[in-house]
Design an enzyme around this catalytic site. Structure first.
Site, short mmCIF file in Angstrom:
data_model
loop_
_atom_site.label_atom_id
_atom_site.label_comp_id
_atom_site.label_asym_id
_atom_site.label_seq_id
_atom_site.Cartn_x
_atom_site.Cartn_y
_atom_site.Cartn_z
N SER A 148 44.87 38.05 48.86
CA SER A 148 43.89 39.06 48.48
C SER A 148 44.58 40.42 48.37
O SER A 148 45.47 40.59 47.53
CB SER A 148 42.72 39.08 49.46
N ASP A 175 37.22 32.03 41.64
CA ASP A 175 37.20 33.17 42.55
C ASP A 175 36.22 34.23 42.02
O ASP A 175 36.38 34.75 40.92
CB ASP A 175 38.61 33.76 42.66
N HIS A 222 37.46 32.56 46.63
CA HIS A 222 38.55 33.43 47.05
C HIS A 222 39.39 32.80 48.16
O HIS A 222 40.56 33.13 48.33
CB HIS A 222 37.99 34.77 47.50
#
Length: 716
Positions: A586, A661, A693
């Site tokens: 991320s 995602d 995600h």
């Protein structure tokens, strides 16, 4: 003697080729042991206890039973067993008591629920005293005061009252019009979408209109022909959704909406009810997120009745907690703010007049747990003792004096009894897997309820170290964690992986068990790597200025701090500087690619998971808080974009993402790959179909094996 020397030499040579088998004290970990999706993960977690409160009585929640836990002696006394609880057909109806609740002090009732029904069971009379159907409910929010439940079904908001009568509150709910759910993409501390009044007779709820928000074109590949499955995704600088707040009255079935004015480009968060249920309070924030106001509305009419607090900042204000009224004085409340540089508690009256600042200092109050109503103290959690600790304190409401309630070490978290006289303190330290204490908040005396054994006993456990280095500004202390192989040899040089996150609202290093090392670090250390983890400026729990240092230029100061970590690593004799890798997910994925492209040649190998590539493709609330809009900050967006850096990629880079995602949408990865193709650089790419995600369940094991194998192939 000569024969013995020759034999010993031969044996030593053979051992280098064929090492002796591991002993029982040297068992090796697998990802099935360490990863949260692994089949043996639950057996290698520190022992825990599921506990809750029945007034001031501590209750344990085991799988098959629930009961009293004497805080003074630690003795357990079962009050019910699931095998004795039957439904109307005489069948056993609950599989676990782990979620049992005791909502009514003084009544011997336990609340149990499954996917079909919720039941109040009187363990003294050994019978159900109340039931309510709950099949098909989502976002269920049950209220003890009225026994009513608010829930979403088929995109519509409903309430079922204590008598089992169900009322449909909305008719236009859809993918575009969302009721009773978290809004503003879970920013500003928002975790749900319904809020019961203290008397249980009124329900505040969110309505989110996102008809004007652009669709991101996700694809579902599990249908016979891949089908369109779009997400509503407002990107930075683009049109965002509009939120309003409704109030439903159980007695007459009416609904009013708060008269907030035009909701365009505004955020409503941290809804709180006045103790008399006549007024609703919330924080209102402009889209620039630099002007925050606490406002009150009449719950009967929806009219605005007061603006009682305002806070502005040249960068941003971020309200994360609702106001909390004092149980003994409904005219006073506690407001949390970091306006003096650190999150602290302030006492106000309902006229908006500051009475006093309750806490102050160069530390962060992370939570207000509640109050000891008899002694009139607030129970808080803060890192006053150390930036990498979290400890519990009682704060005297008159003097502000803080009294420690724990041992002054480690990471503590607690839950308070009804009166606040007792506290369950669950904590961990670098060498303590988990302890649980019952603490008297009046005098700080405690009783040990659980001392968890080390679940890793018998395994080859790495060494976990913690220290500080100076940030790139030369003055700020940054905390790091280093993980070394179990049989570390200081005379050997080791391949090293820097694990990085680096973004706001997160940290990696604290005084928890093994300094809160991630299980994957243990797995990698077992394979002969050194792991290094540094919390740079911009991460959490260090105050406003520490976090806001990255404003409008995300990634830039963070990289400078991380490179100070690299300088530190290069000064150590056991680090092989020619075999350094970097990995993150991320924001950490963004940092991974940023470091590899801004400092080419430093990192031989990297793995970037779910990486942000350009902040103009990230969502409105988070993106604009830290970067402003692309129109207002074109230089910042240009400087932080990784698209122009694709040409500078050197070394082996694997990019991994969830194919669906909806947090860091696939456009990020795909655009970077396109830029790499045009530039002639060669990253590797892997996707998880149908995943968001983060990888769910056992796919997480597959993911971490893939990450590991990439370093094994190209770094080791």
């Amino acid at each position: 003697m000569k024969t013995n020397r020759i034999a010993a030499a031969l044996l030593g040579a053979l051992l280098q080729i064929h090492p002796l088998p591991m002993t029982a004290q040297d068992k090796l970990f697998t990802l099935e042991d360490l990863n949260h999706g692994g089949n043996n993960y639950h057996n290698l977690r520190p022992e825990n206890m599921s506990l809750t409160w029945w007034g001031d009585c501590l209750m344990y929640q085991d799988v098959e039973e629930g009961g009293l836990l004497d805080a003074k002696t630690g003795k357990k006394t079962a009050v019910f067993k699931l095998e004795h609880i039957k439904d109307t057909a005489g069948n056993a109806c609950f599989r676990t008591a782990a979620g049992a609740l005791y909502p009514y002090p003084g009544k011997t009732w336990v609340l149990l629920s499954n996917n079909r029904m919720r039941m109040l069971y009187d363990w003294k009379q050994k019978k159900a005293v109340w039931t309510q159907g709950c099949e098909g409910e989502t976002e269920a929010d049950w209220c003890a005061a009225s026994k009513a439940v608010a829930f979403v079904k088929g995109a519509q908001l409903y309430i079922t009252d204590a008598d089992g009568n169900t009322r449909q509150l909305t008719t236009d709910g859809s993918r575009d019009i969302v009721y009773g759910q978290s809004v503003h993409r879970n920013e500003f501390g928002i975790e749900k979408g319904t809020f019961w009044s203290p008397d249980g007779q009124r329900l505040a709820f969110y309505r989110m209109d996102q008809t004007m928000v652009a669709d991101y074109p996700q694809v579902d590949i599990d249908t016979r022909e891949a089908s369109y499955a779009p997400d509503k995704y407002p990107m930075a600088g683009m049109t965002s959704h509009k939120v309003t707040v409704g109030i439903h009255h159980l007695k007459d079935g009416s609904t009013v909406y708060l008269k907030t004015g035009d909701p365009t480009d505004r955020y409503f968060t941290n809804i709180a009810w006045a103790p008399d249920a006549k007024t609703v309070y919330m924080f209102e924030l402009n889209r620039d997120q630099n002007d925050c106001r606490l406002t009150g509305y009449d719950a009967q009419t929806g009219e605005k009745v007061a603006e009682i607090y305002r806070e502005t900042d040249s960068k941003y204000v971020e309200p994360l907690s609702p106001i909390t009224f004092l149980p003994w004085n409904p005219g006073l409340f506690i407001l949390q703010s970091q306006r003096d540089g650190y999150n602290h508690l302030y006492l106000y009256n309902i006229k908006g007049e500051l009475q006093k600042q309750l806490t102050s200092g160069r530390f962060v109050v992370s939570a207000l747990l509640g109050f000891n109503t008899k002694r009139k103290t607030a129970i808080i959690r803060s890192n006053e003792a150390s930036p990498i600790q979290m400890n519990l304190y009682a704060v005297d409401m008159k003097t502000g004096k803080r009294t420690p309630l724990d041992n002054g070490k480690g990471i503590h978290n607690g839950s308070l009894s009804e009166s606040g006289e007792w506290l369950v303190d669950k904590y961990t330290e670098p060498d303590v897997p988990r302890n649980i204490d019952a603490v008297n908040t009046a005098n700080g005396q405690s009783k040990r309820l659980l001392t968890a054994a080390d679940p890793w006993k018998g395994y080859a456990v790495p060494t976990y170290e913690c220290g500080t280095i100076k940030a790139a500004d030369g003055t700020t202390d940054l905390y790091y964690r280093m993980v070394k192989p179990a049989r570390f040899d200081p005379g050997k040089k080791y391949p090293t992986v820097v694990y990085v996150y680096g973004g706001p609202h997160a940290h990696n290093v604290d005084a928890g068990w093994h300094y809160s090392s991630r299980p994957w670090e243990t797995y990698m250390a077992q394979k002969g790597y050194v792991l290094f983890i540094l919390d740079n400026r911009g991460s959490e729990n260090r105050g406003r200025d520490f976090e806001q240092a990255t404003f409008r230029r995300l990634g830039q100061i963070e990289m400078k701090d991380q490179m100070k970590g690299v300088e530190f690593l290069k000064s150590l004799p056991h680090i092989d500087t020619g075999r350094m890798g970097v990995h993150g997910w991320s924001y950490g994925g963004y940092m991974t690619i940023s470091l590899m492209t801004h400092y080419p040649g430093v990192f031989k190998t990297g793995v970037a998971g779910g990486p942000v590539i350009d902040w103009k493709w990230y969502e409105v609330m988070y993106g604009e808080r830290y970067m402003d809009t692309p129109e207002a900050n074109p230089e910042g967006y240009a400087e932080t974009s990784l698209i122009p850096k694709a040409k500078d990629l050197k070394g082996k880079l694997q990019i991994i993402t969830g194919y669906n995602d909806n947090t860091v949408v696939p456009q990020h990865c795909l655009s970077f790959l396109k830029a790499c193709i045009e530039a002639g650089t060669q990253p590797d790419f892997f996707v998880y179909p149908g995943e968001g995600h983060n990888m769910r369940g056992h796919q997480s094991v597959h993911l971490h094996e893939r990450i590991t194998q990439y370093f094994e192939d190209y770094l080791k």
